[in-house]
Motif scaffolding. Sequence first.
Motif, PDB file in Angstrom:
ATOM      1  N   ALA A 292       0.841  -1.090  -0.058  1.00  0.00           N
ATOM      2  CA  ALA A 292       0.043   0.008   0.050  1.00  0.00           C
ATOM      3  C   ALA A 292       1.092   1.273   0.095  1.00  0.00           C
ATOM      4  O   ALA A 292       2.025   1.082   0.285  1.00  0.00           O
ATOM      5  N   ASP A 293       0.178   2.467  -0.400  1.00  0.00           N
ATOM      6  CA  ASP A 293       1.105   3.610  -0.312  1.00  0.00           C
ATOM      7  C   ASP A 293       1.197   4.104   0.912  1.00  0.00           C
ATOM      8  O   ASP A 293       0.202   4.823   1.724  1.00  0.00           O
ATOM      9  N   VAL A 294       2.235   4.016   1.661  1.00  0.00           N
ATOM     10  CA  VAL A 294       2.664   4.705   2.906  1.00  0.00           C
ATOM     11  C   VAL A 294       3.725   5.604   2.855  1.00  0.00           C
ATOM     12  O   VAL A 294       3.847   6.580   3.511  1.00  0.00           O
TER      13      VAL A 294
ATOM     14  N   PHE B  15       9.876   9.592   3.216  1.00  0.00           N
ATOM     15  CA  PHE B  15       9.576   9.916   4.590  1.00  0.00           C
ATOM     16  C   PHE B  15       8.166   9.119   5.043  1.00  0.00           C
ATOM     17  O   PHE B  15       7.665   8.627   3.808  1.00  0.00           O
ATOM     18  N   ILE B  16       7.835   8.985   6.089  1.00  0.00           N
ATOM     19  CA  ILE B  16       6.712   8.291   6.426  1.00  0.00           C
ATOM     20  C   ILE B  16       5.689   9.265   7.280  1.00  0.00           C
ATOM     21  O   ILE B  16       6.296   9.811   8.422  1.00  0.00           O
TER      22      ILE B  16
ATOM     23  N   GLU C 101       2.157   6.471  11.031  1.00  0.00           N
ATOM     24  CA  GLU C 101       2.203   5.437  10.290  1.00  0.00           C
ATOM     25  C   GLU C 101       3.355   4.654   9.937  1.00  0.00           C
ATOM     26  O   GLU C 101       3.489   3.717   9.093  1.00  0.00           O
ATOM     27  N   GLU C 102       4.304   4.732  10.857  1.00  0.00           N
ATOM     28  CA  GLU C 102       5.666   4.238  10.921  1.00  0.00           C
ATOM     29  C   GLU C 102       5.751   2.873  11.039  1.00  0.00           C
ATOM     30  O   GLU C 102       6.661   2.169  10.705  1.00  0.00           O
TER      31      GLU C 102
ATOM     32  N   GLY D  99       1.731   5.670  -6.943  1.00  0.00           N
ATOM     33  CA  GLY D  99       2.139   5.840  -5.475  1.00  0.00           C
ATOM     34  C   GLY D  99       2.281   4.490  -4.673  1.00  0.00           C
ATOM     35  O   GLY D  99       2.889   4.780  -3.590  1.00  0.00           O
ATOM     36  N   LEU D 100       1.785   3.430  -5.227  1.00  0.00           N
ATOM     37  CA  LEU D 100       2.116   2.332  -4.586  1.00  0.00           C
ATOM     38  C   LEU D 100       3.515   2.149  -4.176  1.00  0.00           C
ATOM     39  O   LEU D 100       4.268   2.387  -4.978  1.00  0.00           O
TER      40      LEU D 100
END
Length: 698
Positions: A183-185, A223-224, A228-229, A263-264
């Motif tokens: 997923a996009d994170v 960066f995250i 959501e890290e 973006g994934l």
Amino acid sequence: MLKLSPICSAVVLALSTLTIAGCSDAPEAPQTKTPAKQASTSKADIYQDYLNRDVRDDIFYFVLPDRFENGDPTNDQGSQTDPISRGGFDPTHKGYFHGGDLQGLKNRLDYLQDMGITAIWLTPILRNRAMQGPSAGYHGYWVVDFTELDPHFGSNDDLKDLIDTAHSKGMKVFFDIITNHTADVIKYKECHYPDGSHRNTETYLCDYKYMEQLAQGDTYTPFIVEGEENLKVPAWLNDPKYYNNQGDSKWHGESAVNGDFMGLDDLNTRMPEVVDGFIDIYKNIITNFKPDGFRIDTVKHVDMSFWQKFSPAIMQHAKEQGIPNFHVFGEVYDGDPAFLSRFTTIGKMPAILDFGLQGNADAVFANTESPQKLEQLFDDDDYYRDADSSPDQLLTFIANHDMGRIGLFLNNNFPDSSEAEKTQRSILTHAFMYFARGIPVVYYGDEQGFTGDGNDQAAREDMMPSVTASYNDNNLLGTDKTTADDNFDQTHPIYLKLAEFADIYKTHAALRKGIHLTRHADEEPGIYAFSRIERSEQQEYLLVFNSSTEQKKVVLDASSKQYQPLYGAKLPLKAQNGSVTVNVPALGFVIYKANDRINPVIASDIKVVTAEVDKRSPDFINIEYDLSGITQQPSLYKVTTEFVNHQGVYQMGATDFTPPYRAKILASDIKGGVNGQVRVTIDNLNGDVQQKEISLKL
């Protein structure tokens, strides 16, 4: 929608044949079924024994669980505890969750079994990010946790229960898995604000940075977003160092492998840690759930070296877990066998989805292109033949969740044709998929005449009663229903035909695993004729398809004095002067089985006529042989090629059963390349075996 008179409806239901064509203005295509003879090995035996059944005996059903049946409304909103996997439920919106789940699928297993389905392929079901942009993860391709089921579909125990129940009915369950992305994170400071929102609100894309740019220090800063890290499981997936971080793919060149999918988060599948990490992930999936195989997503977007290690490791682990016929097939979205086959040869993947057959079958039967396209398609099967893979292990299909439905293609290609003609063309195209070489895959809903408005979300309608307006205004083929109705109709003419095809398929091993030999192909819409011949039985099954709206006939060399009808005809075929004349109804097909075994032939010599770098796949050497003295058609020969490798010993290369006899050998494996040496063994499958060592230097 198709309007049937009461009499015509009764005939459809009573005879289970597509007599709707005779009750409308479409060309008639009568299909009279003669009961199939029982094969020597009872089909009941192998179809009860899911564990030991060869995958080539299977019939697949590809389904999005979210769009099938809602068996447990309490899980419609997903997780009760984890907000990242909660929400996204709106059955009125085609891009959101609609409520289907594994309990619903379990409740409908009899519907699938009655249609003859023996293997169920589920879209990804591991825990997803529920919402990403203006859409939800109902499709399953936005995974954050690779260890548990997405709560929208149920629990891990529900998954085990589904598999156990399917197995008790002799049915297999295949998982759709992902190694290319999560997923996009991960975000990039150059593209995103600290809260993760995009700076570019027009395209929402980050320009791809090429390897040359990275070498010069032109990189993104990943960066995250705070909080959501630690979203991803297992934990190593949370570290940006395991990702390419090069921006969004341009879908060609290096970006096709290294770029993000809209973006994934694209993993760096060249890294040993990533390869080993995913091997461990999917070994654990096999150990914990015991699926019968994997379909692998986005294979061509992953580095080839990844597959060379991943596929053998997964297959070996499955065997160690007591799953002897575990099968793996990949999605390589390309129609060229010369490219597709690279993943089964160089990439060591057992099989791929046959996009080549999809494109050509639809072009001929769901459009008006030349049947000679099919002749070329099967001639290209030599690209798939190597020491451990072959074209009969490919998964064949005519529609899917990305490109759209067969009903859509028919509506686009024949906008002025009657619904009855489109229904018959759908049946004909499905029949070709069932009986040509390969393992057939039915896309859910096609058996109910679903059409869709396009690809992707527009091709993912609900089988349960739908409240999605853009689905419910579609005109379904072969029925007065819409998607607003329950569409588990076991009297639908397409469903009935697929059940009939499945019965024939299961009864005759040659139609599942036999050699596929083209016999004739018209230049214009019309006849494509081919044989299926099981190597030990050696009796020809003659199949003749007609893509024309007019009745056609074809004269073919006979391998038997008489052929018995199995489908589409009532009377036997009798040979005259060594030939048979086959009549085929408009948009129909016939199947005959020869009474006699094929006469054995003996070649007087074999020689290499071509040894050159393959023009379409330059990593390979194309070797073509001539077997002298063979004129009979059809004839049986097994031609096996071994080559001298860099250790100076012979190594298995390829086996071919169909003329022109060829071998495609990876040039880097042969000592001397195009100047190397091969050993060719020719076997007429009747006791005559000849062997010859040949220098490729011509």
